[in-house]
Design a protein around this motif. Structure first.
Motif, PDB file in Angstrom:
ATOM      1  N   PHE A 190       1.180  -1.128  -0.355  1.00  0.00           N
ATOM      2  CA  PHE A 190      -0.114   0.153  -0.038  1.00  0.00           C
ATOM      3  C   PHE A 190       0.796   0.948  -0.289  1.00  0.00           C
ATOM      4  O   PHE A 190       0.239   2.439  -0.813  1.00  0.00           O
ATOM      5  CB  PHE A 190      -0.992   0.358   0.955  1.00  0.00           C
ATOM      6  CG  PHE A 190      -2.130  -0.841   1.362  1.00  0.00           C
ATOM      7  CD1 PHE A 190      -2.445  -1.505  -0.267  1.00  0.00           C
ATOM      8  CD2 PHE A 190      -2.854  -1.099   2.640  1.00  0.00           C
ATOM      9  CE1 PHE A 190      -3.528  -2.600  -0.468  1.00  0.00           C
ATOM     10  CE2 PHE A 190      -4.498  -1.611   1.787  1.00  0.00           C
ATOM     11  CZ  PHE A 190      -4.361  -2.685   0.505  1.00  0.00           C
ATOM     12  N   SER A 191       1.847   1.122   0.305  1.00  0.00           N
ATOM     13  CA  SER A 191       2.609   2.637   0.460  1.00  0.00           C
ATOM     14  C   SER A 191       3.381   3.038  -0.371  1.00  0.00           C
ATOM     15  O   SER A 191       3.057   4.174  -0.306  1.00  0.00           O
ATOM     16  CB  SER A 191       4.042   2.527   2.075  1.00  0.00           C
ATOM     17  OG  SER A 191       5.096   1.172   1.841  1.00  0.00           O
ATOM     18  N   ASN A 196      -1.203   9.813  -1.685  1.00  0.00           N
ATOM     19  CA  ASN A 196      -1.396  11.158  -0.859  1.00  0.00           C
ATOM     20  C   ASN A 196       0.213  10.831   0.399  1.00  0.00           C
ATOM     21  O   ASN A 196       0.243   9.954   1.173  1.00  0.00           O
ATOM     22  CB  ASN A 196      -2.761  11.497  -0.107  1.00  0.00           C
ATOM     23  CG  ASN A 196      -3.167  11.923   1.416  1.00  0.00           C
ATOM     24  OD1 ASN A 196      -1.405  12.172   2.329  1.00  0.00           O
ATOM     25  ND2 ASN A 196      -3.547  13.415   1.161  1.00  0.00           N
ATOM     26  N   SER A 197       1.114  12.462   0.506  1.00  0.00           N
ATOM     27  CA  SER A 197       1.854  11.769   1.708  1.00  0.00           C
ATOM     28  C   SER A 197       1.533  11.875   2.491  1.00  0.00           C
ATOM     29  O   SER A 197       1.915  10.875   3.551  1.00  0.00           O
ATOM     30  CB  SER A 197       2.916  13.402   1.450  1.00  0.00           C
ATOM     31  OG  SER A 197       1.685  14.429   1.713  1.00  0.00           O
ATOM     32  N   ASP A 198       0.206  12.393   3.103  1.00  0.00           N
ATOM     33  CA  ASP A 198       0.292  11.836   4.735  1.00  0.00           C
ATOM     34  C   ASP A 198      -0.295  10.146   5.408  1.00  0.00           C
ATOM     35  O   ASP A 198       0.091   9.595   6.148  1.00  0.00           O
ATOM     36  CB  ASP A 198      -1.208  12.188   5.608  1.00  0.00           C
ATOM     37  CG  ASP A 198      -0.523  14.394   5.767  1.00  0.00           C
ATOM     38  OD1 ASP A 198       0.617  13.910   6.043  1.00  0.00           O
ATOM     39  OD2 ASP A 198      -1.353  15.106   5.245  1.00  0.00           O
ATOM     40  N   VAL A 199      -0.961   9.694   3.938  1.00  0.00           N
ATOM     41  CA  VAL A 199      -1.124   8.552   4.272  1.00  0.00           C
ATOM     42  C   VAL A 199      -0.152   7.184   3.896  1.00  0.00           C
ATOM     43  O   VAL A 199      -0.031   6.536   4.527  1.00  0.00           O
ATOM     44  CB  VAL A 199      -2.412   8.238   2.518  1.00  0.00           C
ATOM     45  CG1 VAL A 199      -2.155   6.998   2.324  1.00  0.00           C
ATOM     46  CG2 VAL A 199      -3.452   8.851   2.578  1.00  0.00           C
ATOM     47  N   ARG A 200       0.854   7.782   2.451  1.00  0.00           N
ATOM     48  CA  ARG A 200       2.285   6.818   2.573  1.00  0.00           C
ATOM     49  C   ARG A 200       2.839   6.759   4.026  1.00  0.00           C
ATOM     50  O   ARG A 200       3.515   5.880   4.598  1.00  0.00           O
ATOM     51  CB  ARG A 200       2.894   7.570   1.620  1.00  0.00           C
ATOM     52  CG  ARG A 200       4.279   6.981   1.207  1.00  0.00           C
ATOM     53  CD  ARG A 200       4.526   7.251   0.299  1.00  0.00           C
ATOM     54  NE  ARG A 200       4.591   8.422  -0.352  1.00  0.00           N
ATOM     55  CZ  ARG A 200       4.058   9.234  -0.988  1.00  0.00           C
ATOM     56  NH1 ARG A 200       3.103   9.127  -1.651  1.00  0.00           N
ATOM     57  NH2 ARG A 200       4.464  10.829  -0.903  1.00  0.00           N
ATOM     58  N   LYS A 201       2.969   7.922   4.486  1.00  0.00           N
ATOM     59  CA  LYS A 201       3.160   8.214   6.000  1.00  0.00           C
ATOM     60  C   LYS A 201       2.988   6.977   6.959  1.00  0.00           C
ATOM     61  O   LYS A 201       3.700   6.450   7.774  1.00  0.00           O
ATOM     62  CB  LYS A 201       3.983   9.395   6.691  1.00  0.00           C
ATOM     63  CG  LYS A 201       4.828  10.403   6.125  1.00  0.00           C
ATOM     64  CD  LYS A 201       4.706  12.135   6.178  1.00  0.00           C
ATOM     65  CE  LYS A 201       5.359  12.444   5.242  1.00  0.00           C
ATOM     66  NZ  LYS A 201       5.297  13.790   6.062  1.00  0.00           N
ATOM     67  N   PHE A 202       1.704   7.073   7.199  1.00  0.00           N
ATOM     68  CA  PHE A 202       0.789   6.107   7.424  1.00  0.00           C
ATOM     69  C   PHE A 202       0.674   4.988   7.682  1.00  0.00           C
ATOM     70  O   PHE A 202       1.303   3.998   8.956  1.00  0.00           O
ATOM     71  CB  PHE A 202      -0.367   6.822   7.955  1.00  0.00           C
ATOM     72  CG  PHE A 202      -1.782   5.857   8.372  1.00  0.00           C
ATOM     73  CD1 PHE A 202      -1.737   6.746   9.975  1.00  0.00           C
ATOM     74  CD2 PHE A 202      -2.118   5.175   7.904  1.00  0.00           C
ATOM     75  CE1 PHE A 202      -2.708   5.796  10.496  1.00  0.00           C
ATOM     76  CE2 PHE A 202      -2.994   4.228   9.050  1.00  0.00           C
ATOM     77  CZ  PHE A 202      -3.456   4.205  10.103  1.00  0.00           C
ATOM     78  N   ASP A 246      -6.340   5.672  -1.839  1.00  0.00           N
ATOM     79  CA  ASP A 246      -5.887   6.132  -1.235  1.00  0.00           C
ATOM     80  C   ASP A 246      -6.908   5.840  -0.028  1.00  0.00           C
ATOM     81  O   ASP A 246      -7.107   4.858   1.074  1.00  0.00           O
ATOM     82  CB  ASP A 246      -4.942   7.375  -0.420  1.00  0.00           C
ATOM     83  CG  ASP A 246      -4.007   7.850  -1.694  1.00  0.00           C
ATOM     84  OD1 ASP A 246      -3.412   6.970  -1.627  1.00  0.00           O
ATOM     85  OD2 ASP A 246      -3.430   8.804  -1.788  1.00  0.00           O
ATOM     86  N   LYS A 247      -7.997   6.280  -0.312  1.00  0.00           N
ATOM     87  CA  LYS A 247      -9.363   6.208   0.402  1.00  0.00           C
ATOM     88  C   LYS A 247      -9.835   4.813   0.413  1.00  0.00           C
ATOM     89  O   LYS A 247      -9.817   4.397   1.779  1.00  0.00           O
ATOM     90  CB  LYS A 247     -10.840   6.792  -0.346  1.00  0.00           C
ATOM     91  CG  LYS A 247     -11.862   6.334   0.013  1.00  0.00           C
ATOM     92  CD  LYS A 247     -13.390   6.613  -0.866  1.00  0.00           C
ATOM     93  CE  LYS A 247     -14.583   5.918  -0.274  1.00  0.00           C
ATOM     94  NZ  LYS A 247     -15.606   6.523  -0.915  1.00  0.00           N
ATOM     95  N   LEU A 248      -9.462   3.502   0.033  1.00  0.00           N
ATOM     96  CA  LEU A 248      -9.490   2.160  -0.278  1.00  0.00           C
ATOM     97  C   LEU A 248      -8.550   2.236   0.750  1.00  0.00           C
ATOM     98  O   LEU A 248      -8.985   0.607   1.370  1.00  0.00           O
ATOM     99  CB  LEU A 248      -9.662   1.588  -1.055  1.00  0.00           C
ATOM    100  CG  LEU A 248      -9.778  -0.106  -2.013  1.00  0.00           C
ATOM    101  CD1 LEU A 248     -11.309  -0.372  -0.985  1.00  0.00           C
ATOM    102  CD2 LEU A 248      -9.661  -0.704  -2.273  1.00  0.00           C
ATOM    103  N   GLY A 294      -5.307   7.089  12.016  1.00  0.00           N
ATOM    104  CA  GLY A 294      -5.648   7.040  10.264  1.00  0.00           C
ATOM    105  C   GLY A 294      -7.465   7.522  10.655  1.00  0.00           C
ATOM    106  O   GLY A 294      -7.580   8.344   9.470  1.00  0.00           O
ATOM    107  N   ALA A 295      -7.853   7.688  11.984  1.00  0.00           N
ATOM    108  CA  ALA A 295      -9.162   8.246  11.735  1.00  0.00           C
ATOM    109  C   ALA A 295      -9.062   9.612  11.292  1.00  0.00           C
ATOM    110  O   ALA A 295      -9.833  10.059  10.069  1.00  0.00           O
ATOM    111  CB  ALA A 295     -10.008   7.656  12.664  1.00  0.00           C
ATOM    112  N   ASN A 296      -8.108  10.172  11.609  1.00  0.00           N
ATOM    113  CA  ASN A 296      -7.679  11.571  11.469  1.00  0.00           C
ATOM    114  C   ASN A 296      -7.185  12.138   9.740  1.00  0.00           C
ATOM    115  O   ASN A 296      -8.419  13.303   9.174  1.00  0.00           O
ATOM    116  CB  ASN A 296      -7.318  12.437  12.907  1.00  0.00           C
ATOM    117  CG  ASN A 296      -7.264  12.347  14.019  1.00  0.00           C
ATOM    118  OD1 ASN A 296      -8.917  12.799  14.530  1.00  0.00           O
ATOM    119  ND2 ASN A 296      -6.649  12.449  14.570  1.00  0.00           N
ATOM    120  N   ILE A 297      -6.665  11.029   9.218  1.00  0.00           N
ATOM    121  CA  ILE A 297      -6.765  11.447   7.793  1.00  0.00           C
ATOM    122  C   ILE A 297      -8.101  11.001   7.708  1.00  0.00           C
ATOM    123  O   ILE A 297      -8.160  11.840   5.933  1.00  0.00           O
ATOM    124  CB  ILE A 297      -5.600  10.620   7.926  1.00  0.00           C
ATOM    125  CG1 ILE A 297      -4.115  10.581   8.630  1.00  0.00           C
ATOM    126  CG2 ILE A 297      -5.421  10.265   6.307  1.00  0.00           C
ATOM    127  CD1 ILE A 297      -3.436   9.820   8.235  1.00  0.00           C
TER     128      ILE A 297
END
Length: 321
Positions: A190-191, A196-202, A246-248, A294-297
Motif C-alpha cells: 500500500f505504501s 497522499n503523503s500523509d497516507v504514505r507515512k501512515f 488512498d481512500k480504499l 488514521g481516523a483523523n486522516i
C-alpha cells in the motif's frame, strides 16, 4: 449489515484486481469464487436496504477505487494467504452477526454467509496444504492425564522462572504473529502505491508497528522453543504505480487495526500469565493511538463514511424550541 456491505464493496475492488493479476491455476478459481460471493452479498444487501427504504451506503466502486491494469503488486502466495486469513475473519464476523440477528430475513442472510464461508475456507485450506503452504499450529505433547493448577506461580511471569506457555496462549501468539505478518506485507505494498503523503507515512508507520509486533510475539514463542510462522514481506513486488485509491487503502488499514484490537483483547482474556497480559495491553495502547491518527486522516480527506447511529434526543428537543 451496514459494515458487511462496506466490507464487501471494498473486497470486490481488491478481488477484481487480484483476479486480473493471479497466474496460478489453482489460486485463480479461489479468487473468482471469493469475488462471486462478495458480489452476490452486495446484491442481497442492497435488496434488503431497498425493501426497508434504507439508504444504500456509498461504499467503494471498482471504477473509482482500483486500477486492474496496474502492474502486479503482490505474489500469488500472498493472494492465497490473504484469502485464507480473510475467510477466517469473515467466518467469525458472520457468526457474531448471526447470533445477534432477530429478523428472519437477516438471520437467514447471515446463516447463508456462514455456510458459504465455511465451505470456502475448507477449499482454501486444501489448496494451501497441496502447495505445502499451510502453516500448522505448533505441536503440543499429549499429557498423561488431566491435572489442576496447584500454585499461584501459574499466573506469574514478570520475574523469576516462568511456566511454559499453555495451548491457548500459544495459539493466540501464533495467530497474532500471522495476522501481523500479513499486515506488514499489505502495508508495504500500500505504501508503495499511495499518492497522499500523509497516507504514505501512515502506512509506513503501520508496517513498522506490524513488524515490531511480530518480533515481540516471535520472541515470546522462541523462549519456549516454539517456532514462529514465516514473514511475508518478500511477497510484495517493486511496483509503485497507482493501484488502489488512498481512500480504499485507508479503509483496509483502519479495518486491520480494528481487527487487531479485537484479537489482542481476546488474547489477553485467554492468557493467564501476567506478563502476556501486560504485553497485550501495551500493544493495544499503541495501535489504538495509531487508529486515532488514521481516523483523523480519513476525516480530513472526507473518506470516512458515517455508520448508522442513535438519535440525538437533545438535538431533537432543541429543534422543537
Amino acid at each position: 449489515m451496514w459494515a458487511a456491505y462496506m466490507n464487501d464493496c471494498a473486497l470486490e475492488c481488491k478481488l477484481q484486481y487480484f483476479l486480473a493479476k493471479v497466474s496460478d491455476g489453482e489460486i485463480q478459481p479461489l479468487v473468482q469464487q471469493a469475488l462471486d460471493l462478495a458480489q452476490s452479498h452486495i446484491i442481497k444487501l442492497r435488496d434488503i436496504f431497498t425493501n426497508d427504504n434504507y439508504p444504500i451506503p456509498y461504499g467503494f466502486k471498482p471504477s473509482e477505487d482500483v486500477d486492474i491494469n496496474a502492474p502486479k503488486l503482490y505474489s500469488d502466495d500472498y493472494i492465497l494467504r490473504y484469502l485464507h486469513q480473510g475467510a477466517q475473519i469473515a467466518l467469525e464476523a458472520y457468526s457474531i452477526s448471526l447470533s445477534m440477528a432477530g429478523r428472519v430475513d437477516v438471520f437467514n442472510y447471515f446463516s447463508e454467509c456462514v455456510y458459504e464461508q465455511s465451505g470456502f475456507l475448507k477449499t482454501v485450506n486444501t489448496v494451501l496444504q497441496s502447495k505445502g503452504l499451510y502453516i500448522n499450529m505448533p505441536y503440543l505433547p499429549v499429557p498423561e492425564s488431566y491435572d489442576f493448577v496447584k500454585s499461584q506461580n501459574f499466573l506469574t511471569g514478570y520475574f523469576g522462572e516462568r511456566r511454559p506457555l499453555t495451548g491457548p496462549e500459544i495459539i493466540n501468539l501464533f495467530g497474532n504473529y500471522q495476522r501481523n505478518a500479513l499486515g506488514s506485507a499489505t502495508m508495504i505494498g500500500f505504501s508503495q502505491v499511495a499518492k497522499n503523503s500523509d497516507v504514505r507515512k501512515f502506512l509506513m508507520r503501520g508496517k513498522e508497528i506490524s513488524q515490531k509486533h511480530c518480533e515481540i510475539f516471535g520472541s515470546i514463542l522462541h523462549e519456549d522453543d516454539v517456532p514462529a510462522p514465516a514473514k511475508m514481506d518478500d511477497s510484495v513486488t517493486d511496483s509503485t504505480t497507482y493501484t488502489f485509491s488512498d481512500k480504499l487503502m485507508m479503509f483496509y488499514s483502519t479495518g486491520l487495526i480494528a481487527l487487531g484490537v479485537g484479537f489482542y483483547g481476546a488474547s489477553m482474556s485467554m492468557s493467564p500469565r501476567r506478563d502476556l497480559g501486560a504485553t497485550y495491553n501495551r500493544l493495544l495502547n499503541e495501535i489504538l493511538k495509531y487508529a486515532e491518527d488514521g481516523a483523523n486522516i480519513m476525516i480530513k480527506n472526507e473518506w470516512m463514511e458515517e455508520p448508522p447511529r442513535a438519535l440525538d434526543r437533545d438535538e431533537l428537543a432543541k429543534k422543537k424550541k
